[in-house]
Each structure stands twice: as C-alpha cells, then as structure tokens.
Design an enzyme around this catalytic site. Sequence first.
Site, PDB file in Angstrom:
ATOM      1  N   HIS A 127      36.564  35.739  35.646  1.00 36.29           N
ATOM      2  CA  HIS A 127      36.576  37.138  36.082  1.00 36.29           C
ATOM      3  C   HIS A 127      35.458  37.418  37.080  1.00 36.29           C
ATOM      4  O   HIS A 127      34.281  37.283  36.743  1.00 36.29           O
ATOM      5  CB  HIS A 127      36.395  38.012  34.828  1.00 36.29           C
ATOM      6  CG  HIS A 127      36.372  39.475  35.095  1.00 36.29           C
ATOM      7  ND1 HIS A 127      35.323  40.281  34.746  1.00 36.29           N
ATOM      8  CD2 HIS A 127      37.290  40.283  35.670  1.00 36.29           C
ATOM      9  CE1 HIS A 127      35.588  41.524  35.074  1.00 36.29           C
ATOM     10  NE2 HIS A 127      36.782  41.562  35.638  1.00 36.29           N
ATOM     11  N   GLU A 179      39.397  35.154  39.442  1.00 29.64           N
ATOM     12  CA  GLU A 179      39.773  36.528  39.805  1.00 29.64           C
ATOM     13  C   GLU A 179      38.702  37.107  40.712  1.00 29.64           C
ATOM     14  O   GLU A 179      37.507  36.801  40.558  1.00 29.64           O
ATOM     15  CB  GLU A 179      39.877  37.370  38.526  1.00 29.64           C
ATOM     16  CG  GLU A 179      40.496  38.732  38.708  1.00 29.64           C
ATOM     17  CD  GLU A 179      39.519  39.891  38.871  1.00 29.64           C
ATOM     18  OE1 GLU A 179      39.975  41.033  39.049  1.00 29.64           O
ATOM     19  OE2 GLU A 179      38.282  39.657  38.841  1.00 29.64           O
ATOM     20  N   ASP A 239      37.907  40.813  43.597  1.00 31.21           N
ATOM     21  CA  ASP A 239      38.316  42.152  44.045  1.00 31.21           C
ATOM     22  C   ASP A 239      38.103  42.271  45.543  1.00 31.21           C
ATOM     23  O   ASP A 239      37.005  41.985  46.037  1.00 31.21           O
ATOM     24  CB  ASP A 239      37.445  43.215  43.356  1.00 31.21           C
ATOM     25  CG  ASP A 239      37.414  43.051  41.857  1.00 31.21           C
ATOM     26  OD1 ASP A 239      38.424  43.361  41.209  1.00 31.21           O
ATOM     27  OD2 ASP A 239      36.368  42.594  41.325  1.00 31.21           O
ATOM     28  N   HIS A 262      33.438  44.664  43.755  1.00 29.99           N
ATOM     29  CA  HIS A 262      34.118  45.356  42.661  1.00 29.99           C
ATOM     30  C   HIS A 262      33.996  46.870  42.773  1.00 29.99           C
ATOM     31  O   HIS A 262      34.977  47.596  42.777  1.00 29.99           O
ATOM     32  CB  HIS A 262      33.590  44.900  41.301  1.00 29.99           C
ATOM     33  CG  HIS A 262      34.204  45.677  40.187  1.00 29.99           C
ATOM     34  ND1 HIS A 262      33.650  46.840  39.685  1.00 29.99           N
ATOM     35  CD2 HIS A 262      35.369  45.507  39.511  1.00 29.99           C
ATOM     36  CE1 HIS A 262      34.443  47.340  38.747  1.00 29.99           C
ATOM     37  NE2 HIS A 262      35.487  46.549  38.619  1.00 29.99           N
ATOM     38  N   GLU A 277      42.632  40.839  43.146  1.00 31.58           N
ATOM     39  CA  GLU A 277      42.876  42.261  42.871  1.00 31.58           C
ATOM     40  C   GLU A 277      42.641  43.095  44.122  1.00 31.58           C
ATOM     41  O   GLU A 277      41.565  43.053  44.725  1.00 31.58           O
ATOM     42  CB  GLU A 277      41.965  42.767  41.740  1.00 31.58           C
ATOM     43  CG  GLU A 277      42.253  44.247  41.475  1.00 31.58           C
ATOM     44  CD  GLU A 277      41.380  44.887  40.410  1.00 31.58           C
ATOM     45  OE1 GLU A 277      40.726  44.163  39.632  1.00 31.58           O
ATOM     46  OE2 GLU A 277      41.355  46.138  40.375  1.00 31.58           O
TER      47      GLU A 277
HETATM   48  O1  G3P Z   1      41.449  41.182  36.326  1.00 31.34           O
HETATM   49  C1  G3P Z   1      41.210  42.202  35.460  1.00 31.34           C
HETATM   50  C2  G3P Z   1      39.990  43.013  35.750  1.00 31.34           C
HETATM   51  O2  G3P Z   1      39.335  42.514  36.865  1.00 31.34           O
HETATM   52  C3  G3P Z   1      40.251  44.448  35.924  1.00 31.34           C
HETATM   53  O3  G3P Z   1      39.092  45.194  35.795  1.00 31.34           O
HETATM   54  O4  G3P Z   1      37.255  46.555  36.621  1.00 31.34           O
HETATM   55  O5  G3P Z   1      36.934  44.131  36.307  1.00 31.34           O
HETATM   56  O6  G3P Z   1      38.314  44.944  38.177  1.00 31.34           O
HETATM   57  P1  G3P Z   1      37.844  45.188  36.787  1.00 31.34           P
HETATM   58 CA    CA Z   2      39.053  42.927  39.118  1.00 32.96          CA
END
Ligand code: G3P
Ligand code: CA
Length: 298
Positions: free
Chosen positions: A48, A75, A77, A90, A158
């Site tokens: 993550h 993962e 963002d 993020h 994401e």
């Molecule tokens: O991939 C799931 C997670 O990343 C969603 O929450 O706030 O960490 O982007 P966040």
């Molecule tokens: Ca995320």
Amino acid sequence: MPIHLARTVTVAGLTATVLLSPVAARTALAAPGATPPAAVDAPVIIAHRGASGYAPENTLAAAEAAARLDTAWVETDVQRTADGALVLMHDTTLARTTNVEEVFPDRAPWNVSDFTAEEIEGLEAGSWFGEEFAGEPVPTLGDFLAELAENGQRLLLELKQPQLYPGIEAEVLAELAAEGWLDEETPGERLVVQSFSADSVRTVHELAPAVKTGFLGTPAESELAAYASFTDQVNPTHGDLTADYVRRVQALTGPHGEPMEVSTWTVNDAETAVEVAGYGVDGIITNFPDVVREAVGG
Ligand code: G3P
Ligand code: CA
C-alpha cells in the site's frame, strides 16, 4: 486464537483441536450448505503506497522496499500538477509528506494542483518518514512505472480525487500506453486501475476496455450487478467486509468474463489478515507485506 484457525477432529475415537494452515482455514470456514469462497489460494499481497510501513509512502524507495520484501503488486495514488504532469501523492496537499511549507511558506494550502511539476520536483518527500530517506523526491507516474518495470513489479494504480482533475483518466491511460503497460493482450496481469469514484472507474473502462479496473468502496449488494458491467474488482475497507459479501461479489462475472475479485485495505496486522483471508478475499492491501505474508502466505 481466532476460531477459524482451529478445527476439532476425531481420529480413532480421540478428539483433538488442530491448527489449520491459512488455506485450509479459509476452506474450512464455509458453513455447511454455503457456497465456498471462489478463491482458495492465499490472497495476493499488495504493498500500500509501496511498502509504506518501511519507507516514505508513494516514493521510489517504497517500491524498492516492496521489492526487497518480494512483493510483486504495489498500490499508489496519482494526481495532476498545475501544468498537467502526473505525480504520485496521497493527500491533495503536499504538506504532510514533503517540505513544501518550508520551501514555499506563502503558498498555503499547498494543493498539488497549485504547483508546477518543476516546483514539485524540487521538494523532498522522505525525511518526514526518516532521516535516512532525506532527499527522496516526489515521483512522477513515469518515474514510478520505470521503477516497477525494472523490479518486475505490478501496479494497482489509484486515481485519487479524480473529480479535481477532469480528464485525468485519459491522461493516465496515455502515460500507461506510452510506457508499454497496455501492450499485452491482457494488461490485467500486471495492472489494475482503481478509484473511489465509480464515474472515474467507468470512464477508464470505456476508454480502455482491456484494462482491469477496481472500485474502492462497498456498494450495496443490490447494486453489485451494475458495478459488474464496468469494474473487475470491488475493494472495500476491511472493516466493512463479511464472508457473505465477498462471496456475493465473487459470484458475479466482471467485464472481462472472469469472476469479480475483492481486495481489501488497509490490513496491517496478522490477526486481521487471517480474518479477511478467511473471508476468501483475492487480495490484501497492506503497509507491511511481510507481516501479512507471515500470517496468511501469498
Ligand atoms: O488501495 C486502497 C487504499 O489505498 C485506499 O485508501 O486513502 O490509502 O488511498 P487510501
Ligand atoms: Ca490509495
């Protein structure tokens, strides 16, 4: 001890409670008469924001930390700068994870979208996490794709707050295409694009039907069939999850003709990892890939 880790067995008249492997525990969890979880393999582990328990989130160092922990899926963002560059962040502001307040004290609230790529390139995104990471830059999406490709890693990307960045879906897809991430017949082997915005996920599916997609959230069960027309995954926070919900998602066929999948977040301890693995999830998104692997395999 979580009850689904143990089973009472009777052999030659003797009854004993035995520990089950994570996979056996997940199989044994299905109630009599219930549809068993579609996936009985250990869940895929997804780092993550990179292995963000060990390195500053959404940096190349976090991808490297995941690679060192043998974690294939990462993962991250993506957002857009004032001049249209795609960068990894993020929060919608740069304040928490960079030195932007120090470098640009008069630019509050330090939104990503108010800064140029050159300005962000000059920031430092590591020392808030640990001095050993001082100098770590905010990566562009292109930097990150190159790092993952070099490490042989896969990407759960994401689109963060896409309503702030009209048209970002097409721009991200163009960047992925330019870097070769859409070349394969089944790009889903190493790429999933997800968002909390159903509209954004639907747009990605419409623009690039071959790309595997994920919706972040927990749609009502009555709505799941509609989601199955444009998203391959439904990815809820672990607190919303039940075994029944996972089974209902996995019973549906997604846009690529495969059973829909569930990856859950953000699972950072062994007990929760065992619990959600017991629900039959396909993936676990975690800051600590080693902790989850130790608990459930994968
Ligand atoms: O991939 C799931 C997670 O990343 C969603 O929450 O706030 O960490 O982007 P966040
Ligand atoms: Ca995320």
